[in-house]
Scaffold this motif. Structure first.
Motif, PDB file in Angstrom:
ATOM      1  N   LEU A  44       0.631  -0.961  -0.232  1.00  9.33           N
ATOM      2  CA  LEU A  44       0.202  -0.157   0.296  1.00  9.33           C
ATOM      3  C   LEU A  44       0.975   1.425  -0.092  1.00  9.33           C
ATOM      4  CD1 LEU A  44      -2.424  -1.461   3.085  1.00  9.33           C
ATOM      5  CD2 LEU A  44      -2.915  -1.819   0.368  1.00  9.33           C
ATOM      6  N   ASP A  45       2.293   0.919  -0.254  1.00 10.36           N
ATOM      7  CA  ASP A  45       3.343   2.337  -0.241  1.00 10.36           C
ATOM      8  C   ASP A  45       4.039   2.121  -1.269  1.00 10.36           C
ATOM      9  OD1 ASP A  45       4.716   4.166   0.456  1.00 10.36           O
ATOM     10  OD2 ASP A  45       4.357   3.686   2.557  1.00 10.36           O
ATOM     11  N   GLY A  46       5.251   1.972  -1.508  1.00  9.68           N
ATOM     12  CA  GLY A  46       6.268   1.662  -2.872  1.00  9.68           C
ATOM     13  C   GLY A  46       6.780   0.938  -2.729  1.00  9.68           C
ATOM     14  N   PRO A  47       7.419  -0.151  -3.669  1.00  6.08           N
ATOM     15  CA  PRO A  47       7.537  -1.258  -4.235  1.00  6.08           C
ATOM     16  C   PRO A  47       8.386  -1.972  -2.931  1.00  6.08           C
ATOM     17  CG  PRO A  47       8.357   0.357  -5.446  1.00  6.08           C
ATOM     18  CD  PRO A  47       8.072   1.466  -5.277  1.00  6.08           C
ATOM     19  N   ILE A  48       7.715  -3.492  -2.838  1.00  2.00           N
ATOM     20  CA  ILE A  48       8.957  -3.254  -1.457  1.00  2.00           C
ATOM     21  C   ILE A  48      10.017  -4.239  -2.127  1.00  2.00           C
ATOM     22  CG2 ILE A  48       8.312  -6.286  -0.390  1.00  2.00           C
ATOM     23  CD1 ILE A  48       5.386  -5.886  -0.762  1.00  2.00           C
ATOM     24  N   THR A  49      11.221  -4.235  -2.075  1.00  4.81           N
ATOM     25  CA  THR A  49      12.094  -4.783  -2.121  1.00  4.81           C
ATOM     26  C   THR A  49      12.880  -5.317  -1.977  1.00  4.81           C
ATOM     27  OG1 THR A  49      12.322  -2.282  -3.011  1.00  4.81           O
ATOM     28  CG2 THR A  49      15.146  -3.797  -3.082  1.00  4.81           C
ATOM     29  N   THR A  50      13.374  -7.057  -2.351  1.00  2.00           N
ATOM     30  CA  THR A  50      14.064  -8.097  -1.834  1.00  2.00           C
ATOM     31  C   THR A  50      14.910  -8.321  -2.370  1.00  2.00           C
ATOM     32  OG1 THR A  50      12.399  -9.612  -3.490  1.00  2.00           O
ATOM     33  CG2 THR A  50      11.429  -8.792  -0.998  1.00  2.00           C
ATOM     34  N   GLY A  51      15.548  -9.828  -2.109  1.00  2.00           N
ATOM     35  CA  GLY A  51      16.488 -10.256  -2.509  1.00  2.00           C
ATOM     36  C   GLY A  51      16.685 -11.789  -2.165  1.00  2.00           C
ATOM     37  N   ALA A  52      17.908 -13.110  -2.281  1.00  2.00           N
ATOM     38  CA  ALA A  52      17.703 -13.734  -1.867  1.00  2.00           C
ATOM     39  C   ALA A  52      19.129 -13.788  -0.966  1.00  2.00           C
ATOM     40  CB  ALA A  52      18.135 -14.987  -3.105  1.00  2.00           C
ATOM     41  N   ASP A  61      20.229  -5.061  -8.440  1.00  2.00           N
ATOM     42  CA  ASP A  61      19.760  -6.447  -8.554  1.00  2.00           C
ATOM     43  C   ASP A  61      18.638  -7.300  -8.067  1.00  2.00           C
ATOM     44  OD1 ASP A  61      21.460  -7.211  -7.191  1.00  2.00           O
ATOM     45  OD2 ASP A  61      21.569  -8.858  -8.197  1.00  2.00           O
ATOM     46  N   ALA A  62      18.389  -6.315  -6.944  1.00  3.17           N
ATOM     47  CA  ALA A  62      17.556  -6.374  -6.142  1.00  3.17           C
ATOM     48  C   ALA A  62      16.022  -6.559  -6.742  1.00  3.17           C
ATOM     49  CB  ALA A  62      17.195  -4.988  -4.633  1.00  3.17           C
ATOM     50  N   ILE A  63      14.875  -7.361  -6.102  1.00  3.90           N
ATOM     51  CA  ILE A  63      13.537  -7.142  -6.898  1.00  3.90           C
ATOM     52  C   ILE A  63      12.972  -6.058  -6.174  1.00  3.90           C
ATOM     53  CG2 ILE A  63      11.603  -9.071  -7.296  1.00  3.90           C
ATOM     54  CD1 ILE A  63      14.116 -10.793  -6.960  1.00  3.90           C
ATOM     55  N   ARG A  64      11.902  -5.566  -7.529  1.00  4.07           N
ATOM     56  CA  ARG A  64      10.733  -4.330  -6.492  1.00  4.07           C
ATOM     57  C   ARG A  64       9.633  -4.665  -7.308  1.00  4.07           C
ATOM     58  NH1 ARG A  64      16.304  -1.626  -7.632  1.00  4.07           N
ATOM     59  NH2 ARG A  64      17.388  -1.329  -6.284  1.00  4.07           N
ATOM     60  N   THR A  65       8.976  -4.933  -6.862  1.00  6.73           N
ATOM     61  CA  THR A  65       7.541  -5.269  -7.399  1.00  6.73           C
ATOM     62  C   THR A  65       6.593  -4.638  -5.808  1.00  6.73           C
ATOM     63  OG1 THR A  65       5.954  -6.346  -8.228  1.00  6.73           O
ATOM     64  CG2 THR A  65       7.368  -7.918  -6.653  1.00  6.73           C
ATOM     65  N   ALA A  82      12.136  -0.135   4.537  1.00  8.24           N
ATOM     66  CA  ALA A  82      12.223   1.582   3.605  1.00  8.24           C
ATOM     67  C   ALA A  82      11.541   2.241   5.122  1.00  8.24           C
ATOM     68  CB  ALA A  82      11.390   1.774   2.721  1.00  8.24           C
ATOM     69  N   GLU A  83      11.861   4.060   5.158  1.00  3.61           N
ATOM     70  CA  GLU A  83      11.228   4.528   6.117  1.00  3.61           C
ATOM     71  C   GLU A  83       9.752   4.286   6.659  1.00  3.61           C
ATOM     72  OE1 GLU A  83      11.846   9.336   7.753  1.00  3.61           O
ATOM     73  OE2 GLU A  83      12.928   8.047   5.747  1.00  3.61           O
ATOM     74  N   HIS A  84       9.175   4.333   5.309  1.00  2.00           N
ATOM     75  CA  HIS A  84       7.595   3.890   5.408  1.00  2.00           C
ATOM     76  C   HIS A  84       7.301   3.210   4.305  1.00  2.00           C
ATOM     77  CE1 HIS A  84       7.052   8.155   7.642  1.00  2.00           C
ATOM     78  NE2 HIS A  84       8.212   8.419   6.618  1.00  2.00           N
ATOM     79  N   GLU A  85       6.632   2.088   4.862  1.00  2.00           N
ATOM     80  CA  GLU A  85       6.013   0.720   4.355  1.00  2.00           C
ATOM     81  C   GLU A  85       4.313   0.279   4.872  1.00  2.00           C
ATOM     82  OE1 GLU A  85       8.743  -2.733   4.389  1.00  2.00           O
ATOM     83  OE2 GLU A  85       8.261  -2.986   7.010  1.00  2.00           O
ATOM     84  N   ALA A  86       3.393  -0.081   4.353  1.00  2.00           N
ATOM     85  CA  ALA A  86       2.379   0.031   4.595  1.00  2.00           C
ATOM     86  C   ALA A  86       1.852  -1.937   3.150  1.00  2.00           C
ATOM     87  CB  ALA A  86       1.317   1.121   4.425  1.00  2.00           C
ATOM     88  N   GLY A  87       1.075  -2.185   3.871  1.00  2.00           N
ATOM     89  CA  GLY A  87       0.366  -3.541   2.450  1.00  2.00           C
ATOM     90  C   GLY A  87      -0.294  -4.666   3.869  1.00  2.00           C
ATOM     91  N   ILE A  88      -0.885  -5.523   2.906  1.00  2.00           N
ATOM     92  CA  ILE A  88      -0.932  -6.751   3.532  1.00  2.00           C
ATOM     93  C   ILE A  88      -0.483  -7.944   3.126  1.00  2.00           C
ATOM     94  CG2 ILE A  88      -3.648  -7.619   3.250  1.00  2.00           C
ATOM     95  CD1 ILE A  88      -4.893  -5.653   2.827  1.00  2.00           C
ATOM     96  N   GLN A  89      -0.048  -9.168   4.094  1.00  2.00           N
ATOM     97  CA  GLN A  89       0.296  -9.513   3.693  1.00  2.00           C
ATOM     98  C   GLN A  89      -0.285 -11.199   4.000  1.00  2.00           C
ATOM     99  OE1 GLN A  89       4.156 -10.167   4.801  1.00  2.00           O
ATOM    100  NE2 GLN A  89       4.502 -12.670   5.260  1.00  2.00           N
ATOM    101  N   LEU A  90      -0.514 -12.180   2.972  1.00  2.00           N
ATOM    102  CA  LEU A  90      -1.841 -13.007   3.180  1.00  2.00           C
ATOM    103  C   LEU A  90      -0.502 -14.455   3.057  1.00  2.00           C
ATOM    104  CD1 LEU A  90      -4.099 -12.517   1.075  1.00  2.00           C
ATOM    105  CD2 LEU A  90      -3.661 -11.798   2.860  1.00  2.00           C
ATOM    106  N   ALA A  91      -0.858 -15.260   4.006  1.00  2.00           N
ATOM    107  CA  ALA A  91      -0.254 -17.169   4.206  1.00  2.00           C
ATOM    108  C   ALA A  91      -1.357 -17.596   3.141  1.00  2.00           C
ATOM    109  CB  ALA A  91       0.300 -17.160   5.375  1.00  2.00           C
TER     110      ALA A  91
END
Length: 283
Positions: A44-52, A61-65, A82-91
């Motif tokens: 619900l904010d900016g892209p989520i940045t991840t990596g292995a 080469d981080a993954i941003r989506t 990040a400094e600000h982040e928001a979202g909904i996570q489902l398992a």
């Protein structure tokens, strides 16, 4: 930190749903731990940045989506907080991947994180935009639940899960990951080799790998409950209660799944645990 949980009403296809909103001027690197469930996140904010690895997550080469789909994995995914982040996570239950995602969980193998629109299509981006426009968590959960329920109702081409695999997963879950492959194969009346092939094709893991993840999930939940209650976890007792041979056996799994010792992982996650970031019905 704000964490809000909802009771998913999707016939067991979604195990837990958590809304989160955090603000911290000190960006950090978070470990997304392996679990027996698929991950679906709508930012619900900016892209989520991840990596292995930490290097990938913080590098070029981080993954941003904006929408994350993650399959079953056996090492942590590193997430830049990040400094600000928001979202909904489902398992998401891995055997619900066909109706909800349109493919078996095994098709996600080999990719730590996949852009959600690559799996769910353009309508998912539209749902994310609508989620961002809503102000109340209950309205966001309702919108996302309705979207997923409609996907499940419309699912046709993804096929169905073989009953032997469905029963094998249920048997492992009943045994909390402590059953043997021999006992499982006898239960579903398949050879160990045939069962492993079918199970891996559907989920991306062998039955043994899934069982280890289930056992670790229960052990981690017990550790988190102890910390959330304000006391130090008794790792030897946790190991005995969750089917490990001994304390060192549990520590080895912690190293495998967190790439850290239990003490180090708890030190890193203590603030999140106290804020309610872990748990929420994923057992």
């Amino acid at each position: 930190m704000e964490f809000v949980r909802a009771a998913p009403r999707l016939d067991g296809m979604v195990i837990s749903a958590t809304g989160y909103r955090t603000a911290d001027p000190r960006p950090a690197l978070h470990r997304g731990l392996p679990s027996p469930y698929l991950t679906l996140i709508f930012s619900l904010d900016g892209p989520i940045t991840t990596g292995a690895t930490p290097a990938q997550a913080t590098g070029a080469d981080a993954i941003r989506t904006d929408i994350v789909v993650g399959g079953l994995h056996q090492s942590p995914a590193y997430v830049v907080q990040a400094e600000h982040e928001a979202g909904i996570q489902l398992a998401v239950h891995p055997l619900a991947a066909r109706p909800l995602l349109g493919l078996p969980a095994g098709a996600l193998t080999g990719q730590l994180v996949i852009a959600g629109t690559d799996v769910l299509g353009a309508p998912a981006a539209e749902i994310r935009e609508r989620l961002c426009e809503l102000n109340r968590w209950e309205d966001r959960f309702a919108l996302l639940t309705g979207y997923l329920r409609q996907r499940a109702a419309d699912a046709r081409a993804a096929g169905s899960v073989r009953p032997e695999v469905t029963e094998a997963w249920a048997w492992l879950a009943r045994h909390r990951g402590a059953g043997t492959l021999g006992g499982l194969s006898r239960h579903v009346v398949l050879s160990e080799r045939r069962l492993t092939a079918l199970f891996r094709a559907e989920t991306g893991l062998s039955p043994k790998q899934a069982a280890r993840l289930m056992r670790f999930q229960h052990a981690k939940a017990a550790v988190v409950r102890a910390v959330a209650a304000g006391g130090p976890p008794d790792l030897a007792r946790v190991a005995a209660d969750t089917g490990y041979y001994d304390h060192s056996h549990l520590v080895r799994d912690f190293h495998q799944y967190t790439e850290a010792s239990p003490t180090r992982w708890l030190a890193e996650e203590c603030r999140n645990i106290q804020a309610g970031a872990h748990g929420g019905g994923e057992e």
